[in-house]
Scaffold this active site. Structure first.
Site, PDB file in Angstrom:
ATOM      1  N   ASP A 127       4.493   0.757  12.188  1.00 45.17           N
ATOM      2  CA  ASP A 127       3.323   0.066  11.644  1.00 45.17           C
ATOM      3  C   ASP A 127       3.236  -1.404  12.086  1.00 45.17           C
ATOM      4  O   ASP A 127       2.272  -2.089  11.738  1.00 45.17           O
ATOM      5  CB  ASP A 127       3.312   0.148  10.106  1.00 45.17           C
ATOM      6  CG  ASP A 127       2.915   1.535   9.609  1.00 45.17           C
ATOM      7  OD1 ASP A 127       2.471   2.357  10.425  1.00 45.17           O
ATOM      8  OD2 ASP A 127       3.052   1.792   8.394  1.00 45.17           O
ATOM      9  N   CYS A 129      -5.653  12.937  12.997  1.00 47.61           N
ATOM     10  CA  CYS A 129      -6.018  11.547  12.735  1.00 47.61           C
ATOM     11  C   CYS A 129      -5.875  10.773  14.033  1.00 47.61           C
ATOM     12  O   CYS A 129      -5.342  11.289  15.005  1.00 47.61           O
ATOM     13  CB  CYS A 129      -5.183  10.949  11.616  1.00 47.61           C
ATOM     14  SG  CYS A 129      -3.546  10.486  12.113  1.00 47.61           S
ATOM     15  N   ARG A 166      -8.778  -0.466   4.446  1.00 49.70           N
ATOM     16  CA  ARG A 166      -7.926   0.556   3.813  1.00 49.70           C
ATOM     17  C   ARG A 166      -6.569  -0.030   3.429  1.00 49.70           C
ATOM     18  O   ARG A 166      -5.955   0.416   2.474  1.00 49.70           O
ATOM     19  CB  ARG A 166      -7.685   1.720   4.787  1.00 49.70           C
ATOM     20  CG  ARG A 166      -8.881   2.624   4.989  1.00 49.70           C
ATOM     21  CD  ARG A 166      -8.488   3.825   5.823  1.00 49.70           C
ATOM     22  NE  ARG A 166      -7.195   4.308   5.374  1.00 49.70           N
ATOM     23  CZ  ARG A 166      -6.304   4.922   6.147  1.00 49.70           C
ATOM     24  NH1 ARG A 166      -6.574   5.166   7.399  1.00 49.70           N
ATOM     25  NH2 ARG A 166      -5.148   5.309   5.662  1.00 49.70           N
ATOM     26  N   LYS A 197       0.835  -1.211   0.000  1.00 51.68           N
ATOM     27  CA  LYS A 197       0.000   0.000   0.000  1.00 51.68           C
ATOM     28  C   LYS A 197       0.866   1.257   0.000  1.00 51.68           C
ATOM     29  O   LYS A 197       0.633   2.183  -0.776  1.00 51.68           O
ATOM     30  CB  LYS A 197      -0.904   0.005   1.241  1.00 51.68           C
ATOM     31  CG  LYS A 197      -1.592   1.336   1.481  1.00 51.68           C
ATOM     32  CD  LYS A 197      -2.463   1.333   2.728  1.00 51.68           C
ATOM     33  CE  LYS A 197      -1.786   1.750   3.985  1.00 51.68           C
ATOM     34  NZ  LYS A 197      -1.470   3.187   4.103  1.00 51.68           N
ATOM     35  N   ASN A 198       1.865   1.283   0.876  1.00 52.67           N
ATOM     36  CA  ASN A 198       2.645   2.514   1.029  1.00 52.67           C
ATOM     37  C   ASN A 198       3.615   2.762  -0.125  1.00 52.67           C
ATOM     38  O   ASN A 198       4.243   3.809  -0.185  1.00 52.67           O
ATOM     39  CB  ASN A 198       3.406   2.520   2.362  1.00 52.67           C
ATOM     40  CG  ASN A 198       2.465   2.747   3.535  1.00 52.67           C
ATOM     41  OD1 ASN A 198       1.277   3.007   3.342  1.00 52.67           O
ATOM     42  ND2 ASN A 198       2.996   2.654   4.740  1.00 52.67           N
ATOM     43  N   ARG A 205       0.241  14.613  13.390  1.00 49.94           N
ATOM     44  CA  ARG A 205       0.811  14.392  12.056  1.00 49.94           C
ATOM     45  C   ARG A 205       0.735  15.605  11.123  1.00 49.94           C
ATOM     46  O   ARG A 205      -0.003  15.591  10.135  1.00 49.94           O
ATOM     47  CB  ARG A 205       0.152  13.184  11.382  1.00 49.94           C
ATOM     48  CG  ARG A 205       0.420  11.901  12.102  1.00 49.94           C
ATOM     49  CD  ARG A 205      -0.295  10.732  11.483  1.00 49.94           C
ATOM     50  NE  ARG A 205       0.447  10.115  10.398  1.00 49.94           N
ATOM     51  CZ  ARG A 205       0.027   9.049   9.739  1.00 49.94           C
ATOM     52  NH1 ARG A 205      -1.109   8.495  10.046  1.00 49.94           N
ATOM     53  NH2 ARG A 205       0.746   8.518   8.783  1.00 49.94           N
TER      54      ARG A 205
HETATM   55  C1  UD1 Z   1       4.225   6.967   6.504  1.00 49.02           C
HETATM   56  C2  UD1 Z   1       3.417   5.722   6.256  1.00 49.02           C
HETATM   57  C3  UD1 Z   1       2.784   5.230   7.545  1.00 49.02           C
HETATM   58  C4  UD1 Z   1       3.856   5.051   8.618  1.00 49.02           C
HETATM   59  C5  UD1 Z   1       4.705   6.301   8.752  1.00 49.02           C
HETATM   60  C6  UD1 Z   1       5.890   6.116   9.688  1.00 49.02           C
HETATM   61  C7  UD1 Z   1       2.688   6.044   3.966  1.00 49.02           C
HETATM   62  C8  UD1 Z   1       1.555   6.322   3.024  1.00 49.02           C
HETATM   63  N1  UD1 Z   1       2.387   6.043   5.278  1.00 49.02           N
HETATM   64  O1  UD1 Z   1       3.332   7.965   6.979  1.00 49.02           O
HETATM   65  O2  UD1 Z   1       2.133   3.985   7.280  1.00 49.02           O
HETATM   66  O3  UD1 Z   1       3.223   4.815   9.864  1.00 49.02           O
HETATM   67  O4  UD1 Z   1       5.229   6.692   7.461  1.00 49.02           O
HETATM   68  O5  UD1 Z   1       6.696   5.072   9.256  1.00 49.02           O
HETATM   69  O6  UD1 Z   1       3.795   5.774   3.543  1.00 49.02           O
HETATM   70  N2  UD1 Z   1       5.997  14.869  10.748  1.00 49.02           N
HETATM   71  C9  UD1 Z   1       6.061  16.211  11.024  1.00 49.02           C
HETATM   72  N3  UD1 Z   1       5.970  17.089   9.971  1.00 49.02           N
HETATM   73  C10 UD1 Z   1       5.821  16.675   8.680  1.00 49.02           C
HETATM   74  C11 UD1 Z   1       5.777  15.297   8.417  1.00 49.02           C
HETATM   75  C12 UD1 Z   1       5.864  14.413   9.468  1.00 49.02           C
HETATM   76  O7  UD1 Z   1       6.185  16.628  12.172  1.00 49.02           O
HETATM   77  O8  UD1 Z   1       5.753  17.525   7.788  1.00 49.02           O
HETATM   78  C13 UD1 Z   1       6.099  13.882  11.872  1.00 49.02           C
HETATM   79  C14 UD1 Z   1       4.836  13.053  12.038  1.00 49.02           C
HETATM   80  O9  UD1 Z   1       3.892  13.717  12.845  1.00 49.02           O
HETATM   81  C15 UD1 Z   1       5.389  11.813  12.703  1.00 49.02           C
HETATM   82  C16 UD1 Z   1       6.773  11.663  12.060  1.00 49.02           C
HETATM   83  O10 UD1 Z   1       7.084  12.936  11.523  1.00 49.02           O
HETATM   84  O11 UD1 Z   1       5.528  12.011  14.080  1.00 49.02           O
HETATM   85  C17 UD1 Z   1       6.874  10.632  10.963  1.00 49.02           C
HETATM   86  O12 UD1 Z   1       5.800  10.785  10.076  1.00 49.02           O
HETATM   87  P1  UD1 Z   1       5.901  10.445   8.522  1.00 49.02           P
HETATM   88  O13 UD1 Z   1       7.093   9.602   8.257  1.00 49.02           O
HETATM   89  O14 UD1 Z   1       5.750  11.708   7.748  1.00 49.02           O
HETATM   90  O15 UD1 Z   1       4.607   9.575   8.317  1.00 49.02           O
HETATM   91  P2  UD1 Z   1       3.779   9.487   6.992  1.00 49.02           P
HETATM   92  O16 UD1 Z   1       4.700   9.740   5.838  1.00 49.02           O
HETATM   93  O17 UD1 Z   1       2.537  10.297   7.101  1.00 49.02           O
END
Ligand code: UD1
Length: 417
Positions: A305, A117, A397, A22-23, A122
């Site tokens: 995850d 969420c 999902r 999925k990711n 996030r």
């Molecule tokens: C992706 C994965 C999700 C997984 C996560 C962490 C996808 C579609 N989803 O989510 O399944 O749980 O990686 O491995 O690939 N953060 C900020 N600012 C930002 C972006 C992130 O503060 O602009 C923080 C988030 O709140 C979180 C951390 O960084 O605490 C990591 O998040 P991130 O790696 O961005 O998660 P996703 O990419 O949303």
């Protein structure tokens, strides 16, 4: 609302095919926006999130069709409106991945902020900051990110947190920028590599994907290609945990053990016997399940995850486990539900202490997010009697036909309305 009714106590046995990730699928679908030619993606998982992404892309004018080898062909020859509305983005945060490609190719994009969420706040501030560093003019108003840039410019971007979709968004945007972009402290997840490989096949010049420094030399235009989506390492890990927790013996096919070293190491510590060959993994569990400490961190460390599924395993293992969640601040909702099954879990801040008990008792529980749902199914598989997992739309999902795959392995599981 659909529920899953799980009868516990059956050790899983047999073969199961692992779906495409999925990711990886979601960012790859967004990559189609970077070129006017068709992008053909195979090994596409049938998931609610994929349907949501298809709706989002179709609404913009991307034409989707199935090709003769059951690949999904996406063609973004033209885009009517570079716009991602709130009603779609709120159901799937990964929608933010359209922002970088739209801005890079069409010079503008309007994408809803994802909002809160179930597993924490996030934010997407790092996506926005990175695009600003590349010269984009960005305003956030009335819940929308409005971005404009004649042509993005290459930049050196240091992300102060490792973000997976942030890295992917900026990497895609940089493909069509003027000059070189360097992403520092980039995510090293295998899905980032899968995306980079596809982008390279589309004409992008990228090096360093899979390390924490990714370099992208911008090109003027990109073309179509065909790409096979990598196996889902989280689905793989979930079936491995389910096999171990039920004391079963399972062969997982069309997957890759090299994608989940940290998870496999923990399962061996828990007492599982694991053999990996090209494209498949065999797991068998003999003897007692031992509890294992977990600390989540960015790849290649233990994935957030998989944290919930290991909590289900620890709930019935011998000993006491300490589980520390370092990525998301509110990712223990499943623990409260597992307590309803008789698990002994104590939570302080981002740490859970799980004291293994000899038996869990089936009960009604409620899924709160995608991986939490999977962990409750695993808990149901090891609990005495019947467990009903409510609100499984979360599960749909991200897991393809989970009840069919588990039934094939001998589990007593059925969907109820
Ligand atoms: C992706 C994965 C999700 C997984 C996560 C962490 C996808 C579609 N989803 O989510 O399944 O749980 O990686 O491995 O690939 N953060 C900020 N600012 C930002 C972006 C992130 O503060 O602009 C923080 C988030 O709140 C979180 C951390 O960084 O605490 C990591 O998040 P991130 O790696 O961005 O998660 P996703 O990419 O949303």
């Amino acid at each position: 609302m659909d529920k899953l009714v799980v009868g516990g106590g059956v050790p899983l046995r047999g073969d199961v095919r692992i779906s495409g990730a999925k990711n990886a699928a979601l960012p790859l679908m967004c990559a189609s926006l970077l070129s006017p030619d068709p992008l053909v993606l195979s090994n596409m998982p049938h998931l609610q999130d994929v349907t949501t992404m298809l709706r989002l892309l179709a609404q913009m004018g991307v034409v989707a069709s199935l090709d003769d080898r059951a690949g999904l062909e996406l063609c973004a020859a033209s885009v009517k409106e570079p716009f991602a509305p709130y009603d779609l983005v709120k159901t799937m945060r990964a929608s933010i991945l359209v922002l970088g490609p739209l801005l890079a190719r069409f010079g503008e994009a309007k994408v809803s902020l994802p909002g809160g969420c179930a597993i924490g706040t996030r934010p997407v501030d790092l996506h926005i900051k990175g695009l600003q560093a590349m010269g984009a003019e960005i305003h956030v108003e009335q819940g929308y990110i409005s971005a404009k840039a004649k042509r993005l410019k290459g930049a050196r971007i240091l992300m102060d947190l490792v973000t997976v979709t942030g890295t992917e968004n900026l990497m895609m945007a940089a493909c069509l920028a003027d000059g070189a972009t360097v992403l520092e402290n980039a995510a090293r997840e295998p899905e980032v590599i899968d995306l980079a490989n596809c982008l390279i096949a589309m004409g992008a010049r990228i090096s360093g994907a899979g390390t924490d420094v990714i370099k992208i030399e911008g090109v003027r235009s990109m073309f179509g290609t065909a790409h096979r989506i990598m196996p889902d390492r989280i689905e793989t890990g979930t079936f491995l945990v389910a096999a171990a927790a039920t004391g079963g013996q399972v062969r997982l096919i069309e997957t890759d053990a090299g994608l989940l070293d940290a998870v496999i190491e923990k399962l061996r510590d828990a007492g599982a016997n694991i053999n990996a060959r090209r494209g498949e993994i065999q797991i068998s569990m003999k003897g007692k399940l031992r509890s294992v400490n977990i600390r989540t961190a960015p790849y290649p460390a233990f994935p957030t995850d998989m944290q919930a599924q290991f909590m289900a395993l620890n709930a019935v293992a011998d000993g006491t486990a300490i589980v520390v969640e370092t990525i998301f601040e509110n990712r223990f909702m499943h623990a409260l539900e597992m307590q309803r099954l008789g698990a002994e879990i104590e939570i302080t801040g981002n740490t859970a202490v799980v004291r293994g008990v000899s038996r869990l008792q089936g009960a009604m529980v409620m899924a709160t997010d995608l991986r939490a749902s999977a962990s409750l199914v695993v808990a149901g598989l090891v609990a005495d009697g019947e467990t009903t997992v409510d609100r499984i739309y979360h599960l749909d999902r991200g897991y393809e036909c989970i009840e069919e795959k588990l039934s094939q392995l001998g589990a007593h599981i059925r969907r109820a309305h």
